[in-house]
Design an enzyme around this catalytic site. Sequence first.
Site, PDB file in Angstrom:
ATOM      1  N   SER A 220      30.847   5.319 -17.710  1.00 37.48           N
ATOM      2  CA  SER A 220      30.519   5.535 -16.370  1.00 37.48           C
ATOM      3  C   SER A 220      30.415   7.323 -16.195  1.00 37.48           C
ATOM      4  O   SER A 220      30.555   7.920 -17.012  1.00 37.48           O
ATOM      5  CB  SER A 220      32.159   5.498 -15.701  1.00 37.48           C
ATOM      6  OG  SER A 220      32.194   6.207 -14.477  1.00 37.48           O
TER       7      SER A 220
ATOM      8  N   TYR B  91      41.183   6.873 -16.737  1.00 35.13           N
ATOM      9  CA  TYR B  91      39.847   6.344 -16.673  1.00 35.13           C
ATOM     10  C   TYR B  91      38.953   7.270 -17.453  1.00 35.13           C
ATOM     11  O   TYR B  91      38.105   6.948 -18.406  1.00 35.13           O
ATOM     12  CB  TYR B  91      39.324   5.889 -15.372  1.00 35.13           C
ATOM     13  CG  TYR B  91      38.069   5.257 -15.187  1.00 35.13           C
ATOM     14  CD1 TYR B  91      38.048   3.814 -15.414  1.00 35.13           C
ATOM     15  CD2 TYR B  91      37.118   5.629 -14.619  1.00 35.13           C
ATOM     16  CE1 TYR B  91      37.074   3.171 -15.300  1.00 35.13           C
ATOM     17  CE2 TYR B  91      35.929   4.959 -14.602  1.00 35.13           C
ATOM     18  CZ  TYR B  91      35.955   3.814 -14.856  1.00 35.13           C
ATOM     19  OH  TYR B  91      34.705   3.165 -14.592  1.00 35.13           O
TER      20      TYR B  91
HETATM   21  N1  NAP Z   1      32.483  -0.524 -10.004  1.00 32.69           N
HETATM   22  C1  NAP Z   1      32.177   0.733 -10.394  1.00 32.69           C
HETATM   23  O1  NAP Z   1      31.959   1.569  -9.414  1.00 32.69           O
HETATM   24  C2  NAP Z   1      31.799   1.137 -11.779  1.00 32.69           C
HETATM   25  C3  NAP Z   1      31.171   2.474 -12.160  1.00 32.69           C
HETATM   26  C4  NAP Z   1      31.199   3.041 -13.211  1.00 32.69           C
HETATM   27  C5  NAP Z   1      31.409   2.143 -14.340  1.00 32.69           C
HETATM   28  N2  NAP Z   1      31.916   0.835 -14.026  1.00 32.69           N
HETATM   29  C6  NAP Z   1      32.300   0.209 -15.317  1.00 32.69           C
HETATM   30  O2  NAP Z   1      31.578  -1.073 -15.093  1.00 32.69           O
HETATM   31  C7  NAP Z   1      32.392  -2.282 -15.885  1.00 32.69           C
HETATM   32  C8  NAP Z   1      32.390  -3.358 -14.828  1.00 32.69           C
HETATM   33  O3  NAP Z   1      33.434  -3.145 -13.892  1.00 32.69           O
HETATM   34  P1  NAP Z   1      33.094  -3.647 -12.485  1.00 32.69           P
HETATM   35  O4  NAP Z   1      33.240  -2.857 -11.238  1.00 32.69           O
HETATM   36  O5  NAP Z   1      32.566  -4.911 -12.439  1.00 32.69           O
HETATM   37  O6  NAP Z   1      34.817  -4.135 -12.299  1.00 32.69           O
HETATM   38  P2  NAP Z   1      35.464  -5.569 -12.109  1.00 32.69           P
HETATM   39  O7  NAP Z   1      34.926  -6.471 -11.352  1.00 32.69           O
HETATM   40  O8  NAP Z   1      36.909  -5.257 -11.954  1.00 32.69           O
HETATM   41  O9  NAP Z   1      35.351  -6.229 -13.560  1.00 32.69           O
HETATM   42  C9  NAP Z   1      36.140  -5.864 -14.875  1.00 32.69           C
HETATM   43  C10 NAP Z   1      35.909  -7.098 -15.893  1.00 32.69           C
HETATM   44  O10 NAP Z   1      36.498  -6.559 -16.725  1.00 32.69           O
HETATM   45  C11 NAP Z   1      37.276  -7.593 -17.347  1.00 32.69           C
HETATM   46  N3  NAP Z   1      38.405  -7.140 -18.226  1.00 32.69           N
HETATM   47  C12 NAP Z   1      39.378  -6.075 -17.659  1.00 32.69           C
HETATM   48  N4  NAP Z   1      40.548  -6.215 -18.635  1.00 32.69           N
HETATM   49  C13 NAP Z   1      40.171  -7.065 -19.587  1.00 32.69           C
HETATM   50  C14 NAP Z   1      40.676  -7.394 -21.028  1.00 32.69           C
HETATM   51  N5  NAP Z   1      41.724  -6.829 -21.298  1.00 32.69           N
HETATM   52  N6  NAP Z   1      39.744  -8.291 -21.604  1.00 32.69           N
HETATM   53  C15 NAP Z   1      38.686  -8.974 -21.272  1.00 32.69           C
HETATM   54  N7  NAP Z   1      38.217  -8.783 -20.074  1.00 32.69           N
HETATM   55  C16 NAP Z   1      38.750  -7.695 -19.099  1.00 32.69           C
HETATM   56  C17 NAP Z   1      37.703  -8.550 -16.236  1.00 32.69           C
HETATM   57  O11 NAP Z   1      37.902  -9.931 -16.224  1.00 32.69           O
HETATM   58  P3  NAP Z   1      39.519 -10.427 -16.256  1.00 32.69           P
HETATM   59  O12 NAP Z   1      40.373  -9.680 -15.489  1.00 32.69           O
HETATM   60  O13 NAP Z   1      39.249 -11.885 -15.990  1.00 32.69           O
HETATM   61  O14 NAP Z   1      39.851 -10.213 -17.862  1.00 32.69           O
HETATM   62  C18 NAP Z   1      36.397  -8.166 -15.241  1.00 32.69           C
HETATM   63  O15 NAP Z   1      35.426  -9.405 -15.532  1.00 32.69           O
HETATM   64  C19 NAP Z   1      33.577  -1.559 -16.136  1.00 32.69           C
HETATM   65  O16 NAP Z   1      33.508  -1.006 -17.514  1.00 32.69           O
HETATM   66  C20 NAP Z   1      33.799  -0.229 -15.327  1.00 32.69           C
HETATM   67  O17 NAP Z   1      34.427   0.818 -15.780  1.00 32.69           O
HETATM   68  C21 NAP Z   1      32.062   0.557 -12.590  1.00 32.69           C
END
Ligand code: NAP
Length: 257
Positions: free
Chosen positions: A137, A150
């Site tokens: 991120s 985070y």
């Molecule tokens: N959204 C943003 O603004 C943003 C910005 C920068 C970076 N990111 C990064 O992008 C990535 C995806 O984020 P997102 O925004 O799409 O979030 P999200 O919709 O909350 O998705 C997170 C995913 O991670 C999985 N997960 C969480 N804990 C887990 C575990 N212990 N084992 C296996 N899977 C797990 C969740 O699935 P389950 O709960 O089903 O396990 C879900 O599929 C993350 O690494 C996040 O830090 C996001």
Amino acid sequence: MSYPWTTAWVTGASTGIGRELVEQLAAGGVRVAATARSADKLEDLSRRSPNIVAFPCDVTDRVAMSDAHKSILARFGRIDLAILNAGVWDQTPALRFDATRAAETLAVNYLGLANAVAPLIAEMVERKSGHIALVSSVAGYRGLPLAAYYGPSKAAAISLAEVLQGELPRHGVKVSLINPGFVETPMTAVNEFSMPFIIKADDAARRIIRGLRKGRFEIVFPWQMMAMTKFARLLPYPAFFWLVRNVIAVQAEPPKK
Ligand SMILES: NC(=O)c1ccc[n+]([C@@H]2O[C@H](COP(=O)([O-])OP(=O)(O)OC[C@H]3O[C@@H](n4cnc5c(N)ncnc54)[C@H](OP(=O)(O)O)[C@@H]3O)[C@@H](O)[C@H]2O)c1
């Protein structure tokens, strides 16, 4: 759209960016192994395309991840592209710092990567091909307000990607580091502060896939967040902390009800 990969493994595939990545890759003919904890959501996803296969797993479980990797290899033969995207976020002021939450966040956002990277390196180096992409991120560039758990976990992910990029390409393995700004997903839906330049998850997935196809090491978007966070990274500490206290912390303050 045709892609240079036949097979892929995406973690964090049940919602948000990961789910979009799986759908877009599968639509382009890539056979995708989808991993997350929510088996029901992965089954639902796999019903959307014969190219999607669910491999439910908790990324913090080292043995289970190694077994998942073996099962994917048994099914697909090899993994051309691995996008290690699973992550968790919670907005916590430093005054409420809790060591258990810090450990839990590190376990998913950093050790979750390590648990996949270890078997992937062994397999990809042996056949001298493959592409490992770590999702971090822009919040990993510097310590920012409310990111007490985070931020350090994402900084560790950036550091790991840099280490891998220094060593793996000479063994035929590509490495990418994906640093999104704000993206509309279940992760950010809980945020009460304003999220500048936020983009949709399908847009984020398209940008990621475009960057991976071009073989870029660092994929960071949108450009406005890239410019702001890279500028902040260049600042000496006094100027950086002035910016944090007088601008960023004020914007990150949840609205007073
Ligand atoms: N959204 C943003 O603004 C943003 C910005 C920068 C970076 N990111 C990064 O992008 C990535 C995806 O984020 P997102 O925004 O799409 O979030 P999200 O919709 O909350 O998705 C997170 C995913 O991670 C999985 N997960 C969480 N804990 C887990 C575990 N212990 N084992 C296996 N899977 C797990 C969740 O699935 P389950 O709960 O089903 O396990 C879900 O599929 C993350 O690494 C996040 O830090 C996001």
